[in-house]
Enzyme design. Structure first.
Site, PDB file in Angstrom:
ATOM      1  N   CYS A 232      -1.838   0.502   9.247  1.00 33.52           N
ATOM      2  CA  CYS A 232      -1.284   1.264   8.133  1.00 33.52           C
ATOM      3  C   CYS A 232      -0.808   2.604   8.706  1.00 33.52           C
ATOM      4  O   CYS A 232      -1.619   3.456   9.061  1.00 33.52           O
ATOM      5  CB  CYS A 232      -2.403   1.448   7.103  1.00 33.52           C
ATOM      6  SG  CYS A 232      -1.859   2.231   5.602  1.00 33.52           S
TER       7      CYS A 232
ATOM      8  N   ARG B 172      -4.264  -4.956   9.939  1.00 32.27           N
ATOM      9  CA  ARG B 172      -3.227  -4.237   9.188  1.00 32.27           C
ATOM     10  C   ARG B 172      -3.174  -2.810   9.721  1.00 32.27           C
ATOM     11  O   ARG B 172      -4.056  -2.006   9.456  1.00 32.27           O
ATOM     12  CB  ARG B 172      -3.554  -4.237   7.693  1.00 32.27           C
ATOM     13  CG  ARG B 172      -2.648  -3.332   6.865  1.00 32.27           C
ATOM     14  CD  ARG B 172      -2.874  -3.524   5.382  1.00 32.27           C
ATOM     15  NE  ARG B 172      -4.220  -3.217   4.956  1.00 32.27           N
ATOM     16  CZ  ARG B 172      -4.609  -2.047   4.431  1.00 32.27           C
ATOM     17  NH1 ARG B 172      -3.744  -1.063   4.269  1.00 32.27           N
ATOM     18  NH2 ARG B 172      -5.868  -1.864   4.059  1.00 32.27           N
TER      19      ARG B 172
ATOM     20  N   CYS C 108       0.816  -1.227   0.000  1.00 30.52           N
ATOM     21  CA  CYS C 108       0.000   0.000   0.000  1.00 30.52           C
ATOM     22  C   CYS C 108       0.847   1.273   0.000  1.00 30.52           C
ATOM     23  O   CYS C 108       0.315   2.363  -0.172  1.00 30.52           O
ATOM     24  CB  CYS C 108      -0.952  -0.007   1.187  1.00 30.52           C
ATOM     25  SG  CYS C 108      -0.113  -0.071   2.779  1.00 30.52           S
TER      26      CYS C 108
END
Ligand code: FE
Length: 172
Positions: A161, A159, A107
């Site tokens: 981020c 996750r 990402c």
């Protein structure tokens, strides 16, 4: 005939309303962070004025940590790093993530499957930018770190981020 058409249109309308309602319910769900193993718990709170933070942090760090900004993907200093060590809060030094839980999510931001300690991070629902997300912040200074999503690796499935600007790295 006209009545049948009206009934059909009525049923169709109800179907769309029901679907829209379902979507709305789903979008308001927040992620429940499962209990994680505590490695280090740092609960000393750091409180500073925004002027003090602005003097201490770089403009980019201040934008992310204090103004809840987001760095552009694939531009931060840690998204592609594989070094072994500890990631700390760039504002207060709180231990946030271990490199052992870092993974490549593709990402463009550093991604972690769990926090170093559950109590070192706080999370809250974030409805900004027309999205329902779960924001994560440093529990010690309240600095914005990024967001946590439920599409991470097993077993926790999380996750984290995180913006590189929110982190400093200590090689171990
Ligand atoms: Fe902090």
């Amino acid at each position: 005939m006209k009545t049948k058409q009206q009934i059909f249109l009525g049923v169709l309308l109800l179907f769309f309303v029901a679907c829209a309602g379902q979507k709305s319910d789903k979008s308001t769900q927040t992620i429940t962070i499962k209990k994680q193993k505590s490695i280090m718990i740092d609960t000393n709170k750091v409180t500073k004025t925004e002027d003090e933070w602005q003097k201490q942090l770089t403009p980019d760090q201040f934008y992310v940590l204090r103004q809840k900004g987001t760095e552009r993907p694939f531009t931060g200093k840690f998204w592609n790093s594989n070094e072994k060590g500890e990631y700390h809060c760039a504002a207060c030094g709180n231990y946030l993530f271990s490199s052992q839980t870092k993974f490549d999510a593709g990402c463009g931001w550093p991604s972690f499957s769990e926090a170093a300690a559950e109590k070192n991070i706080i999370s809250k629902a974030d409805s900004s930018h027309g999205m329902m997300r779960t924001e994560v912040m440093c529990a010690k200074c309240g600095g914005h770190l990024g967001h946590v999503f439920d599409d991470g690796p097993k077993p926790a499935g999380l996750r984290y981020c995180i913006n590189s600007e929110s982190l400093t790295f200590e090689k171990k």
